[in-house]
Design an enzyme around this catalytic site. Structure first.
Site, PDB file in Angstrom:
ATOM      1  N   ALA A   9       1.218  -0.816  -0.061  1.00  0.00           N
ATOM      2  CA  ALA A   9      -0.097   0.383   0.078  1.00  0.00           C
ATOM      3  C   ALA A   9       0.885   1.068  -0.311  1.00  0.00           C
ATOM      4  CB  ALA A   9      -0.424   0.152   1.363  1.00  0.00           C
ATOM      5  N   GLY A  10       1.899   1.054  -0.665  1.00  0.00           N
ATOM      6  CA  GLY A  10       2.783   2.450  -0.429  1.00  0.00           C
ATOM      7  C   GLY A  10       2.548   3.136  -1.790  1.00  0.00           C
ATOM      8  N   GLY A  13       1.833   0.555  -5.245  1.00  0.00           N
ATOM      9  CA  GLY A  13       0.564   0.115  -4.584  1.00  0.00           C
ATOM     10  C   GLY A  13      -1.008   1.061  -4.944  1.00  0.00           C
ATOM     11  N   ASP A  33      -1.034  -4.869   3.224  1.00  0.00           N
ATOM     12  CA  ASP A  33       0.394  -4.429   3.434  1.00  0.00           C
ATOM     13  C   ASP A  33       1.290  -5.081   4.849  1.00  0.00           C
ATOM     14  OD1 ASP A  33       2.168  -1.979   1.997  1.00  0.00           O
ATOM     15  OD2 ASP A  33       2.416  -2.398   4.156  1.00  0.00           O
ATOM     16  N   ARG A  82      14.087   2.025  -5.093  1.00  0.00           N
ATOM     17  CA  ARG A  82      15.053   1.999  -5.209  1.00  0.00           C
ATOM     18  C   ARG A  82      15.081   4.066  -5.109  1.00  0.00           C
ATOM     19  NH1 ARG A  82      17.781   2.511 -11.178  1.00  0.00           N
ATOM     20  NH2 ARG A  82      14.905   3.123 -11.299  1.00  0.00           N
ATOM     21  N   ASN A  95      13.843  -7.804  -1.664  1.00  0.00           N
ATOM     22  CA  ASN A  95      12.935  -7.862  -2.584  1.00  0.00           C
ATOM     23  C   ASN A  95      12.629  -8.541  -3.006  1.00  0.00           C
ATOM     24  OD1 ASN A  95      12.494  -4.914  -1.720  1.00  0.00           O
ATOM     25  ND2 ASN A  95      12.452  -4.533  -3.652  1.00  0.00           N
ATOM     26  N   VAL A 118       5.336  -6.540  -9.744  1.00  0.00           N
ATOM     27  CA  VAL A 118       6.263  -4.857 -10.304  1.00  0.00           C
ATOM     28  C   VAL A 118       6.948  -4.282  -9.696  1.00  0.00           C
ATOM     29  CG1 VAL A 118       3.693  -4.051 -11.514  1.00  0.00           C
ATOM     30  CG2 VAL A 118       4.374  -3.493  -8.631  1.00  0.00           C
ATOM     31  N   ASN A 120      10.513  -4.614  -8.081  1.00  0.00           N
ATOM     32  CA  ASN A 120      12.014  -4.280  -8.971  1.00  0.00           C
ATOM     33  C   ASN A 120      12.818  -5.168  -8.049  1.00  0.00           C
ATOM     34  OD1 ASN A 120      12.013  -2.638 -11.169  1.00  0.00           O
ATOM     35  ND2 ASN A 120      11.799  -1.075  -9.959  1.00  0.00           N
ATOM     36  N   HIS A 175      13.379  -4.267 -18.185  1.00  0.00           N
ATOM     37  CA  HIS A 175      13.673  -3.474 -18.032  1.00  0.00           C
ATOM     38  C   HIS A 175      14.890  -2.794 -17.071  1.00  0.00           C
ATOM     39  CE1 HIS A 175      10.583  -0.562 -15.480  1.00  0.00           C
ATOM     40  NE2 HIS A 175      10.807  -0.505 -14.654  1.00  0.00           N
TER      41      HIS A 175
HETATM   42  N1  APR Z   1       3.789  -7.848   2.333  1.00  0.00           N
HETATM   43  C1  APR Z   1       3.529  -6.837   2.075  1.00  0.00           C
HETATM   44  N2  APR Z   1       3.484  -5.394   2.265  1.00  0.00           N
HETATM   45  C2  APR Z   1       5.252  -5.200   2.419  1.00  0.00           C
HETATM   46  C3  APR Z   1       6.139  -6.089   2.727  1.00  0.00           C
HETATM   47  C4  APR Z   1       5.300  -7.887   3.017  1.00  0.00           C
HETATM   48  N3  APR Z   1       6.087  -8.166   3.298  1.00  0.00           N
HETATM   49  N4  APR Z   1       6.801  -5.295   2.918  1.00  0.00           N
HETATM   50  C5  APR Z   1       6.873  -3.984   2.041  1.00  0.00           C
HETATM   51  N5  APR Z   1       5.866  -4.106   2.058  1.00  0.00           N
HETATM   52  C6  APR Z   1       5.008  -2.680   1.745  1.00  0.00           C
HETATM   53  C7  APR Z   1       5.498  -1.256   2.233  1.00  0.00           C
HETATM   54  O1  APR Z   1       5.293  -1.519   3.799  1.00  0.00           O
HETATM   55  C8  APR Z   1       5.189  -0.187   2.058  1.00  0.00           C
HETATM   56  O2  APR Z   1       3.901   0.003   2.244  1.00  0.00           O
HETATM   57  O3  APR Z   1       5.379  -2.452   0.138  1.00  0.00           O
HETATM   58  C9  APR Z   1       5.451  -0.623   0.566  1.00  0.00           C
HETATM   59  C10 APR Z   1       6.475  -0.266  -0.721  1.00  0.00           C
HETATM   60  O4  APR Z   1       6.158   1.189  -1.136  1.00  0.00           O
HETATM   61  P1  APR Z   1       6.352   1.902  -1.318  1.00  0.00           P
HETATM   62  O5  APR Z   1       8.138   1.705  -0.435  1.00  0.00           O
HETATM   63  O6  APR Z   1       6.385   3.702  -1.149  1.00  0.00           O
HETATM   64  O7  APR Z   1       7.084   2.205  -2.621  1.00  0.00           O
HETATM   65  P2  APR Z   1       6.623   1.762  -3.764  1.00  0.00           P
HETATM   66  O8  APR Z   1       7.330   2.803  -4.707  1.00  0.00           O
HETATM   67  O9  APR Z   1       5.171   1.498  -3.933  1.00  0.00           O
HETATM   68  O10 APR Z   1       7.555   0.868  -4.880  1.00  0.00           O
HETATM   69  C11 APR Z   1       7.443  -0.750  -4.641  1.00  0.00           C
HETATM   70  O11 APR Z   1       7.457  -1.467  -7.427  1.00  0.00           O
HETATM   71  O12 APR Z   1       8.677   0.329  -9.042  1.00  0.00           O
HETATM   72  C12 APR Z   1       8.730  -0.748  -7.727  1.00  0.00           C
HETATM   73  O13 APR Z   1      11.118  -0.607  -7.350  1.00  0.00           O
HETATM   74  C13 APR Z   1       9.988  -0.506  -6.879  1.00  0.00           C
HETATM   75  O14 APR Z   1      10.125  -2.901  -5.629  1.00  0.00           O
HETATM   76  C14 APR Z   1       9.676  -1.027  -5.645  1.00  0.00           C
HETATM   77  C15 APR Z   1       7.880  -1.968  -5.273  1.00  0.00           C
END
Ligand code: APR
Length: 311
Positions: A9-10, A13, A33, A82, A95, A118, A120, A175
């Site tokens: 839910a970042g 997401g 999340d 990243r 990851n 999606v 990376n 990519h």
């Molecule tokens: N289960 C569920 N959610 C998780 C887990 C897990 N095991 N580990 C981390 N998360 C959640 C984090 O809590 C966070 O809310 O994944 C979310 C990632 O969100 P952001 O840090 O905002 O990252 P975002 O920009 O959404 O990118 C996510 O997409 O483009 C790719 O490189 C980027 O790999 C990254 C992914």
């Protein structure tokens, strides 16, 4: 009745959830999340936007995989994005651990889902998801090509000073460094790209596209791009949920198309209810074909890195 789950839910997401919900093509989108309260709060906020925007899809925010049960499509965005100066490879170890665990949890609840990855580094995470899920490879795919193609189209439209919707652009391959732009298949206002710009200009646009993600990371300082990425992921969800058969650049499993086997690679793929229904073989120039083969080798080498960390 259809249900989509988005894990993470970042930024990526939550904007993907928002786009799917606002397009009103499914009954429910579940957003999950590990952070408690985050998906619930975002879901509540999005649901309250429904009477204003005018859609019915309900968003469920949760930390419990039981709520994801019976999903038709799952999108995995969980993981770290990243940071400036960090390559996609740096993300591999952390990851991979997250994606493995998420895939196991999802499979326990939705063994018939179509998986769109999606997180990376994309090629490795898609490979890992397919292996952990144990699903037929057509049911597991990654998003990269829609985004790279869209970035390429944006840069072309800016340079040509032409309406963005008059530009058709496509990139294949991996990519990142071995992304393969396909100028021979690009059109600007109906004309081939190669007639509109000279080689040096096309190279410049390609280079900016290849570094498209890093350029945004550098500007944002924290986090990576999410508006165009979420639009890209949502377009793939749309094709699967509505069984449209749209041909979309997809990170798909290769079984001899373009003379390439046994690797996840960015290629034009027809998407429908069963996932990738066909890989479309475009007439590539010799240089483009060579670029695709090089990308396939690069991804295979990266998959070895995954093995090295026990993935
Ligand atoms: N289960 C569920 N959610 C998780 C887990 C897990 N095991 N580990 C981390 N998360 C959640 C984090 O809590 C966070 O809310 O994944 C979310 C990632 O969100 P952001 O840090 O905002 O990252 P975002 O920009 O959404 O990118 C996510 O997409 O483009 C790719 O490189 C980027 O790999 C990254 C992914």
């Amino acid at each position: 009745m259809s249900k989509v789950t988005v894990v993470g839910a970042g930024k990526y997401g939550s904007t993907t959830v928002q786009r799917i919900a606002e397009s009103d093509i499914v009954d429910e989108v579940v957003m999950t999340d590990i952070v408690e309260g985050l998906p619930q709060g975002l879901a509540l906020d999005m649901n309250q936007s429904r009477p204003v925007v005018g859609y019915r899809t309900l968003v469920t925010g949760t930390n419990d995989y039981a709520d994801t049960a019976g999903s038709d499509v799952v999108v995995i965005t969980a993981g770290l994005p990243r940071k400036p100066g960090m390559s996609r490879m740096d993300l591999l170890e952390v990851n991979a651990k997250i994606v493995r665990e998420v895939t196991e949890q999802l499979m326990a609840q939705s063994p018939d889902a179509i998986f769109i990855v999606v997180t990376n580094p994309l090629d490795q995470m898609t490979t890992l998801t397919a292996e952990v899920a144990g699903l037929p490879r057509n049911r597991v795919m990654g998003q990269a090509g829609v985004l790279d193609s869209a970035r390429f189209a944006h840069f072309i439209s800016e340079k040509a000073d032409i309406d963005i919707l008059e530009v058709e652009a496509i990139t294949l391959g991996s990519h990142g460094a071995t992304m393969v732009p396909v100028p021979s298949q690009c059109r600007v206002g109906g004309k081939p790209l190669t007639e509109v710009f000279d080689e040096a200009t096309i190279d410049e646009l390609v280079e900016r596209t290849r570094n498209g993600g890093a350029e945004i990371v550098g500007l944002l300082k924290t986090g990576s791009a999410y508006y165009a990425p979420s639009a890209a992921a949502a377009s793939m969800v749309h094709a699967v949920v509505n069984d449209t058969g749209a041909v979309i650049p997809t990170c798909a499993w290769m079984t001899g198309e373009y003379g390439i086997n046994d690797v996840y690679l960015g290629v034009p793929a027809k998407l429908g209810a069963t996932g990738v229904t066909e890989i479309v073989e475009l007439p590539l120039t010799a240089a483009e074909q060579a670029g695709l083969e090089e990308a396939a080798e690069a991804v295979k080498a990266k998959v070895e890195d995954l093995r090295a960390i026990g993935g």
